[in-house]
Motif scaffolding. Structure first.
Motif, PDB file in Angstrom:
ATOM      1  N   UNK A 100      -7.039  12.642  -6.055  1.00 50.13           N
ATOM      2  CA  UNK A 100      -6.038  11.588  -6.267  1.00 50.13           C
ATOM      3  C   UNK A 100      -6.385  10.336  -5.466  1.00 50.13           C
ATOM      4  N   UNK A 101      -6.677  10.515  -4.170  1.00 43.87           N
ATOM      5  CA  UNK A 101      -6.900   9.374  -3.267  1.00 43.87           C
ATOM      6  C   UNK A 101      -7.583   9.871  -1.999  1.00 43.87           C
TER       7      UNK A 101
ATOM      8  N   UNK B  96       0.865  -1.172   0.000  1.00 43.70           N
ATOM      9  CA  UNK B  96       0.000   0.000   0.000  1.00 43.70           C
ATOM     10  C   UNK B  96       0.901   1.222   0.000  1.00 43.70           C
ATOM     11  N   UNK B  97       0.680   2.114  -0.962  1.00 43.51           N
ATOM     12  CA  UNK B  97       1.480   3.343  -1.065  1.00 43.51           C
ATOM     13  C   UNK B  97       0.660   4.522  -0.544  1.00 43.51           C
TER      14      UNK B  97
ATOM     15  N   UNK C 146       0.419  11.137  -7.322  1.00 46.19           N
ATOM     16  CA  UNK C 146      -0.415  10.384  -8.269  1.00 46.19           C
ATOM     17  C   UNK C 146      -0.134   8.888  -8.132  1.00 46.19           C
ATOM     18  N   UNK C 147      -1.182   8.101  -8.117  1.00 42.15           N
ATOM     19  CA  UNK C 147      -1.037   6.655  -8.016  1.00 42.15           C
ATOM     20  C   UNK C 147      -0.992   6.117  -6.606  1.00 42.15           C
TER      21      UNK C 147
ATOM     22  N   UNK D  41      14.483  22.262   1.736  1.00 44.93           N
ATOM     23  CA  UNK D  41      13.977  21.733   0.466  1.00 44.93           C
ATOM     24  C   UNK D  41      12.444  21.707   0.424  1.00 44.93           C
ATOM     25  N   UNK D  42      11.905  21.681  -0.780  1.00 45.30           N
ATOM     26  CA  UNK D  42      10.471  21.496  -1.010  1.00 45.30           C
ATOM     27  C   UNK D  42      10.292  20.004  -1.267  1.00 45.30           C
ATOM     28  N   UNK D  43       9.579  19.304  -0.375  1.00 48.54           N
ATOM     29  CA  UNK D  43       9.530  17.838  -0.416  1.00 48.54           C
ATOM     30  C   UNK D  43       8.128  17.285  -0.184  1.00 48.54           C
ATOM     31  N   UNK D  44       7.977  16.034  -0.550  1.00 48.60           N
ATOM     32  CA  UNK D  44       6.816  15.208  -0.184  1.00 48.60           C
ATOM     33  C   UNK D  44       7.358  13.787  -0.050  1.00 48.60           C
ATOM     34  N   UNK D  45       6.573  12.911   0.546  1.00 48.24           N
ATOM     35  CA  UNK D  45       7.073  11.568   0.814  1.00 48.24           C
ATOM     36  C   UNK D  45       6.123  10.479   0.393  1.00 48.24           C
ATOM     37  N   UNK D  46       6.612   9.263   0.527  1.00 48.90           N
ATOM     38  CA  UNK D  46       5.823   8.056   0.288  1.00 48.90           C
ATOM     39  C   UNK D  46       6.067   7.105   1.454  1.00 48.90           C
TER      40      UNK D  46
END
Length: 162
Positions: free
Chosen positions: A55-56, A11-12, A32-33, A140-145
């Motif tokens: 998106x989700x 699961x992402x 996305x995804x 930094x400009x970031x996002x994660x998984x």
């Protein structure tokens, strides 16, 4: 005879925080995804959540800059279970409260500092995806998984701007 794998597919979960009313196209592409999205607060506008929900499904908590009628229904803490992992979400890690291990929490997601980090302490994975909003200082400009497979969780974060 064929054999079947006994483990669940991964699961992402997209991790985002501190958007401060800025929904970057790079962040939307990064998420996305994903099967679900966690926003760790300082959203600052309902439109950000609306864009993410395209998106989700979204779990979001209220940050110190989330005020007004639109934010009143957002919780300060959220807990969700994905496969065999319990995730606690809080904007400011200082507001986490009790030892998460005692409550069976395996992952803590927070924001607030704008500093991306991933660490493990006493068997609990702590993840801060950093800020996907306006640049602050030289951070930094970031996002994660967050990837969950059964009882195992792993996390990563990526810079959204090069």
């Amino acid at each position: 005879m064929t054999s079947r794998s006994s483990h669940s597919p991964a699961t992402r979960i997209g991790l985002i925080s501190d958007t401060h009313n800025l929904m970057r196209p790079e962040a939307l592409r990064h998420l996305a995804g994903c099967d679900a999205i966690i926003h760790a607060g300082d959203i600052c506008n309902q439109a950000v959540l609306d864009a993410l929900r395209q998106i989700a499904p979204v779990t979001a908590v209220r940050g110190n800059n989330d005020t007004g009628d639109w934010a009143a229904s957002l919780p300060t803490h959220a807990t969700l279970s994905v496969q065999q992992v319990t995730i606690r979400v809080v904007h400011d890690i200082a507001d986490l409260g009790a030892d998460p291990r005692r409550e069976g929490v395996g992952v803590v997601v927070s924001g607030h500092s704008h500093k991306p980090s991933i660490s493990e302490r006493d068997g609990v994975l702590f993840v801060n995806p950093g800020s996907a909003g306006p640049r602050r200082f030289k951070l930094p400009i970031c996002a994660g998984i967050l990837t969950i497979e059964g009882a195992h969780a792993s996390a990563s974060f990526d810079s959204l701007l090069t």
